[in-house]
Design an enzyme around this catalytic site. Structure first.
Site, PDB file in Angstrom:
ATOM      1  N   SER A  76       0.718  -1.247   0.035  1.00 37.97           N
ATOM      2  CA  SER A  76      -0.187  -0.323   0.278  1.00 37.97           C
ATOM      3  C   SER A  76       0.868   1.507  -0.236  1.00 37.97           C
ATOM      4  O   SER A  76       0.206   2.345  -0.150  1.00 37.97           O
ATOM      5  CB  SER A  76      -0.771   0.153   1.446  1.00 37.97           C
ATOM      6  OG  SER A  76      -0.267   0.197   2.227  1.00 37.97           O
ATOM      7  N   HIS A  83      -5.827  -4.355  -0.279  1.00 35.61           N
ATOM      8  CA  HIS A  83      -5.661  -2.782  -1.652  1.00 35.61           C
ATOM      9  C   HIS A  83      -5.568  -4.238  -2.997  1.00 35.61           C
ATOM     10  O   HIS A  83      -5.161  -3.658  -4.439  1.00 35.61           O
ATOM     11  CB  HIS A  83      -3.957  -2.895  -1.848  1.00 35.61           C
ATOM     12  CG  HIS A  83      -4.475  -1.456  -0.274  1.00 35.61           C
ATOM     13  ND1 HIS A  83      -4.890  -0.365  -0.549  1.00 35.61           N
ATOM     14  CD2 HIS A  83      -3.279  -2.186   0.878  1.00 35.61           C
ATOM     15  CE1 HIS A  83      -4.542  -0.155   0.525  1.00 35.61           C
ATOM     16  NE2 HIS A  83      -3.740  -0.714   1.829  1.00 35.61           N
ATOM     17  N   LYS A 110     -12.718  -1.625   2.134  1.00 38.31           N
ATOM     18  CA  LYS A 110     -11.959  -0.542   1.381  1.00 38.31           C
ATOM     19  C   LYS A 110     -12.426  -0.334  -0.172  1.00 38.31           C
ATOM     20  O   LYS A 110     -14.256  -0.107   0.155  1.00 38.31           O
ATOM     21  CB  LYS A 110     -10.326  -0.965   0.785  1.00 38.31           C
ATOM     22  CG  LYS A 110      -9.369  -0.853   2.287  1.00 38.31           C
ATOM     23  CD  LYS A 110      -8.269  -1.348   2.510  1.00 38.31           C
ATOM     24  CE  LYS A 110      -7.297  -0.814   3.778  1.00 38.31           C
ATOM     25  NZ  LYS A 110      -6.126  -1.753   3.874  1.00 38.31           N
TER      26      LYS A 110
HETATM   27  C1  LIG Z   1      -6.350  -2.187   5.837  1.00 36.46           C
HETATM   28  C2  LIG Z   1      -5.185  -3.426   5.978  1.00 36.46           C
HETATM   29  C3  LIG Z   1      -5.538  -4.483   6.678  1.00 36.46           C
HETATM   30  C4  LIG Z   1      -7.082  -3.907   7.674  1.00 36.46           C
HETATM   31  O1  LIG Z   1      -7.734  -3.771   7.191  1.00 36.46           O
HETATM   32  P1  LIG Z   1      -9.108  -4.202   8.165  1.00 36.46           P
HETATM   33  O2  LIG Z   1     -10.421  -4.640   7.504  1.00 36.46           O
HETATM   34  O3  LIG Z   1      -9.467  -2.637   7.892  1.00 36.46           O
HETATM   35  O4  LIG Z   1      -8.714  -4.592   8.909  1.00 36.46           O
HETATM   36  C5  LIG Z   1      -5.165  -5.591   6.570  1.00 36.46           C
HETATM   37  N1  LIG Z   1      -3.981  -5.664   5.299  1.00 36.46           N
HETATM   38  C6  LIG Z   1      -3.259  -4.824   4.383  1.00 36.46           C
HETATM   39  C7  LIG Z   1      -2.282  -5.324   3.649  1.00 36.46           C
HETATM   40  C8  LIG Z   1      -4.209  -4.016   4.461  1.00 36.46           C
HETATM   41  O5  LIG Z   1      -4.281  -2.921   3.095  1.00 36.46           O
END
Ligand SMILES: *Cc1c(COP(=O)(O)O)cnc(C)c1O
Length: 400
Positions: free
Chosen positions: A186, A214, A245
């Site tokens: 990310s 992502h 996301k």
């Molecule tokens: C955002 C993210 C998470 C966490 O996701 P949540 O559902 O908000 O706990 C886990 N792994 C990666 C690679 C992320 O970018």
């Protein structure tokens, strides 16, 4: 309340964070999430820092699907899944995710953080090896810590180093080996080389796991993820991801893979056993999101058009970006104070952006991270590009 020294030491540490410019304030929005947001002071800003890749957070169709599920299934369950917290909507979402990802079964969590936190310990023990990319997400690092397996780390996206670590694990006589990587990293928008990772896994008899937070919903020709992008659908053992996301943006996570893996997690994974079920309105809205993006690639296509346009134009203006194709676009400013000043100036100019600097990224690699969305219009992107040009000239980053 008798240990005053404890509270003063916290106060001191917080003051140090502020002095070092590492304190993270919250930016309060007075509106729903979207391409445009309203700040607390009433100003409208173009938002370039949400993980709202498909524009479905704050979207009315998503909201209506949530409302329909709220109406049918109620607000919550007051239960973990296995006692009395599983509704038909949860089973439907697990099935829909499996068919979307090309796997046999899926288990839902309250967050991807929990999915990653609860995936290793039930499946691996001290006889096994976890071979993890150095830049993997914090939740993977924490999940690996909770597990007794031997840990091997390879340099980010470095296939030669990965092979070295695989050989080390084989030489150590490890029984099961699993290669673990973010599908997309990310901070850089780097896409993991899953085709090569799968080849190495086959060569050394290792399993593979990807975190698709992502990527799910927009990477690959039909948005199934990095495994589709890299042509390895059906060749990844475990897929974790988030519903928070691109896939709607509320919250929730999942782990997907073979039946016996998912069944084991349902029996043994601690964040699943000891934490509340995902709210039914989120499950219902996520189902509607999967249906919508399976029927049409329109949102995904618009996201990639916006990404290509922004990447081309920001480079043309004279900024340095990390090359790539992902909607995460790191605009490199190198020095931390420059990144801070730049983000602040962009805020004045009506653009919401996040600056990143050491220790989140390596020293000397400070940046602002732009994240494109399908919801951005061409006009909004042009406004943002103009603001970049103005702030860049004012701060002497690009030439007049
Ligand atoms: C955002 C993210 C998470 C966490 O996701 P949540 O559902 O908000 O706990 C886990 N792994 C990666 C690679 C992320 O970018």
């Amino acid at each position: 309340m008798s240990d005053q020294a404890f509270y003063s030491s916290l106060q001191q540490k917080l003051a140090t964070l502020k002095d070092e410019g590492l304190f993270k304030p919250e930016r309060v929005l007075a509106s729903r999430q979207g391409a445009e947001v309203v700040a607390q002071d009433g100003r409208t800003l173009i938002n370039m820092c949400a993980n709202n890749y498909l524009g479905l957070s704050g979207d009315v169709e998503t909201q209506e699907a949530a409302a329909a599920a709220l109406d049918k299934y109620g607000y919550g369950l007051s239960s973990v899944r296995f006692i009395c917290g599983t509704q038909t909507v949860h089973k439907e979402l697990e099935q829909a995710l499996s068919s979307f990802l090309g796997t046999e079964d899926t288990i839902l969590y309250a967050a991807a953080f929990d999915a990653n936190g609860g995936v290793f310990e039930p499946l691996f023990d001290e006889n096994d090896a976890i071979i993890s990319d150095a830049l993997n997400h914090a939740s993977i690092i924490d999940g690996v810590r909770l597990c007794k397996a031997a840990r091997y780390r390879y340099a980010n996206n470095d296939m030669a180093d990965l092979e070295k670590q695989l050989i080390a694990a084989v030489d150590a006589g490890k029984r099961h080996k699993i290669i673990v990587t973010d599908g997309v990293f990310s901070m850089d928008g780097t896409i993991a080389q899953l085709d090569k990772i799968v080849e190495l896994a086959e060569k050394y008899g290792a399993l593979t796991m990807i975190d698709e937070s992502h990527a799910s919903g927009f990477m690959g020709a039909t948005g199934r993820g990095t495994h589709e992008h890299c042509g390895v659908i059906g060749k990844i053992d475990i897929i974790t991801g988030t519903l928070g996301k691109a896939l709607g943006g509320a919250m929730g996570g999942f782990t997907s893979g073979k039946k016996e893996v998912i069944e084991t997690l349902r029996q043994k994974s601690r964040p699943y056993l000891f934490s509340n079920t995902l709210a039914p309105m989120i499950a219902g809205a996520s189902l509607a999101v999967l249906d919508r993006i399976s029927r049409s690639t329109e949102l995904r296509d618009r996201l990639h058009e916006n990404t290509a346009y922004f990447r081309q134009e920001i480079a043309r203006i004279g900024f340095t970006i990390k090359p790539g194709t992902h909607p995460v676009v790191p605009v490199m400013l190198f020095e931390a104070p420059v990144a801070q000043k730049f983000a602040a100036r962009m805020f004045d100019l009506g653009v919401l952006l996040s600056g990143f600097f050491y220790p989140v990224v390596p020293m000397g690699q400070a940046r602002v991270r732009v994240q494109l969305s399908a919801a951005h219009t061409r006009e909004q992107l042009d406004t943002v590009l103009k603001a970049f040009e103005q702030a860049g000239k004012e701060l002497g980053i690009i030439k007049n």
